[in-house]
Enzyme design. Structure first.
Site, PDB file in Angstrom:
ATOM      1  CE1 TYR A 188      39.905  41.337  39.574  1.00 19.78           C
ATOM      2  CE2 TYR A 188      38.496  41.608  41.508  1.00 19.78           C
ATOM      3  CZ  TYR A 188      39.745  41.380  40.958  1.00 19.78           C
ATOM      4  OH  TYR A 188      40.832  41.202  41.785  1.00 19.78           O
TER       5      TYR A 188
ATOM      6  CG  ASP B 185      31.776  36.857  41.211  1.00 17.28           C
ATOM      7  OD1 ASP B 185      31.460  37.059  42.398  1.00 17.28           O
ATOM      8  OD2 ASP B 185      32.848  37.261  40.708  1.00 17.28           O
TER       9      ASP B 185
ATOM     10  CE  LYS C 151      34.217  43.515  46.704  1.00 12.36           C
ATOM     11  NZ  LYS C 151      34.379  42.879  45.409  1.00 12.36           N
TER      12      LYS C 151
HETATM   13  C1  LIG Z   1      35.524  42.021  44.813  1.00  9.94           C
HETATM   14  C2  LIG Z   1      35.120  40.982  43.846  1.00  9.94           C
HETATM   15  C3  LIG Z   1      35.810  39.757  43.740  1.00  9.94           C
HETATM   16  C4  LIG Z   1      37.088  39.491  44.466  1.00  9.94           C
HETATM   17  O1  LIG Z   1      36.931  39.448  45.845  1.00  9.94           O
HETATM   18  P1  LIG Z   1      38.219  39.684  46.766  1.00  9.94           P
HETATM   19  O2  LIG Z   1      37.688  39.490  48.153  1.00  9.94           O
HETATM   20  O3  LIG Z   1      38.722  41.046  46.478  1.00  9.94           O
HETATM   21  O4  LIG Z   1      39.214  38.642  46.409  1.00  9.94           O
HETATM   22  C5  LIG Z   1      35.288  38.791  42.908  1.00  9.94           C
HETATM   23  N1  LIG Z   1      34.179  39.007  42.201  1.00  9.94           N
HETATM   24  C6  LIG Z   1      33.504  40.162  42.276  1.00  9.94           C
HETATM   25  C7  LIG Z   1      32.245  40.339  41.481  1.00  9.94           C
HETATM   26  C8  LIG Z   1      33.971  41.190  43.064  1.00  9.94           C
HETATM   27  O5  LIG Z   1      33.314  42.353  43.086  1.00  9.94           O
END
Ligand SMILES: *Cc1c(COP(=O)(O)O)cnc(C)c1O
Length: 428
Positions: A144, A239, A267
């Protein structure tokens, strides 16, 4: 435990907010029932609207790595708020957090702050496309990267290399530039390169996946991707929205000693305020506006409250060299405890863990990619989830989510949790 007032509040919310929530997984669709409503939180605990205390294993999906209402973050935000909450004009604070982040993470010279992980990932692929002058990207099934159009793609028919939108509103035109590959399957990635020679701008990957449960990369997988990218003049984007400042000071690049070209954050980097960021070596970052041709902007980007929270968080993590080891030990203790009680109760399960990310899957086969993650028994997970909720333990309301351990958890909390799982296991 009763969750009556939460249920009433949810009914009220549903009238004015689609599905009653501002982010879908919060709605408990994956497990049934209605969400709890939080009133406050401190350290390892959530306090809900019914007056229950819950031990929190989600920690806002990762950011609260040092526990809720962590004092240095709270103080920093209060102090800053008194001096104005947004200017749209540069502040020294932005340079301070940028410098600190760059000193903690390998292979990055410059960083740009945005407001979410979604924005960070979205901007990182625009930058990669601008830099390489190519259109296509590779993403992995089950990873994701936020909800921007290019990432809301599922496997097409035949070879899993051709993407189709998995949400209405994402155009086929967008989908065709996102190629899908299977996590931990280097031959599959090679086949995608083979079929799209000189067209791939970037591979984007969760270097330790956390959005299909916790799925670690196989030995060599990340190194093999690095080599493939070098051979094809393709950028490798890590990511690290979930893993950054959690698995190690320098994230997965440090943990496994692999080099990424662009790294995305979110995060933890915001200390619980809305922050994302992406970073790379100067040659790549200088492609961004205002000095380069790739446009990217934000009215609230670098917001003083968010930067103050993020800086206080990174300073705390940077100062305490034992923290990541301590988190790993606590999570290992939890893992051993859960394994013991589930085994004693003859439950079929697999546990994956890297540092303070852990997931319990109700299937005995190893979980190595999206396909194997989907094999887990969701009915058992639902019972497990609701059983724990009754015991005052909050895990993610979905079988596809990782638990995020915070340093506020004590060994007493962990023992309480393991004992609760012992009772819940009898109901599975
Ligand atoms: C949470 C998450 C996102 C998205 O971040 P948001 O602040 O919710 O937009 C993207 N990549 C990873 C791996 C994530 O865990």
């Amino acid at each position: 435990m009763l969750y009556q007032r939460s249920s009433q509040l949810f009914a009220e919310a549903e009238k004015v907010i689609p599905g009653g929530v501002n982010s879908p997984v919060r709605a408990f669709k994956g497990v049934g029932g209605t969400p709890i409503f939080v009133k406050s939180a401190k350290g390892a605990y959530l306090f809900d609207e019914d007056g229950n205390r819950l031990i929190d294993y989600i920690n806002s999906w990762g950011p609260m790595i040092l526990g809720h209402a962590f004092q240095p973050v709270v103080d920093a935000v209060i102090e800053k708020a008194k001096k104005g909450t947004s200017f749209g004009i540069p502040t020294e604070l932005e340079t301070q957090i940028a410098s600190l982040a760059i000193s903690m993470v390998p292979n990055i010279d410059k960083i740009r702050f945005v407001n979410s992980g979604t924005e960070a990932c979205m901007s990182s692929i625009r930058l990669a496309r601008g830099f390489t002058k190519r259109d296509k990207i590779i993403k992995f099934a089950g990873c994701y990267h936020g909800h921007s159009d290019s990432f809301l793609i599922q496997a097409g028919s035949g070879l899993s290399t051709f993407g189709v939108p998995n949400s209405p509103g994402v155009t086929e035109g967008t989908a065709k530039d996102t190629l899908l590959a299977n996590y931990n399957d280097i031959e599959n990635v090679k086949a995608v390169f083979e079929a799209n020679k000189n067209e791939i701008a970037a591979i984007i990957i969760e270097p330790v996946a956390g959005n299909m449960g916790c799925v670690p990369p196989n030995h060599h997988f990340l190194n093999d991707l690095r080599e493939l990218c070098d051979e094809n003049d393709t950028l490798l984007i890590f990511d690290e929205v979930m893993t950054g400042f959690r698995l190690a000071k320098g994230g997965v690049q440090e943990l496994y000693n692999v080099k990424a070209d662009i790294v995305c954050f979110g995060k933890v980097i915001g200390g619980g305020l809305p922050v994302g960021a992406f970073a790379a070596r100067s040659e790549i970052m200088n492609y961004l506006a205002p000095i380069g041709p790739v446009y990217q902007a934000g009215t609230l980007s670098g917001n003083p409250l968010a930067m103050a929270a993020g800086l206080a968080m990174l300073e705390a993590l940077n100062k305490d060299v034992t923290i990541f080891k301590r988190l790993d030990e606590k999570t290992a203790y939890l893992e051993i405890g859960i394994r013991k009680v589930l085994n004693e109760n003859n439950i079929v399960f697999t546990i994956n863990r890297v540092g303070s990310m852990i997931s319990v899957h109700f299937d005995k086969k190893p979980v190595v990619d999206f396909q194997t993650a989907k094999n887990g028994d969701n009915e058992t997970f639902k019972k497990f989830f609701h059983g724990l909720l009754q015991e005052g333990i909050y895990i993610a309301p979905s079988a596809y989510e990782t638990w995020f351990i915070s340093d506020a958890l004590t060994y007493e909390d962990l023992d309480f949790t393991i004992n609760a799982i012992q009772r819940v296991a009898k109901l599975l």
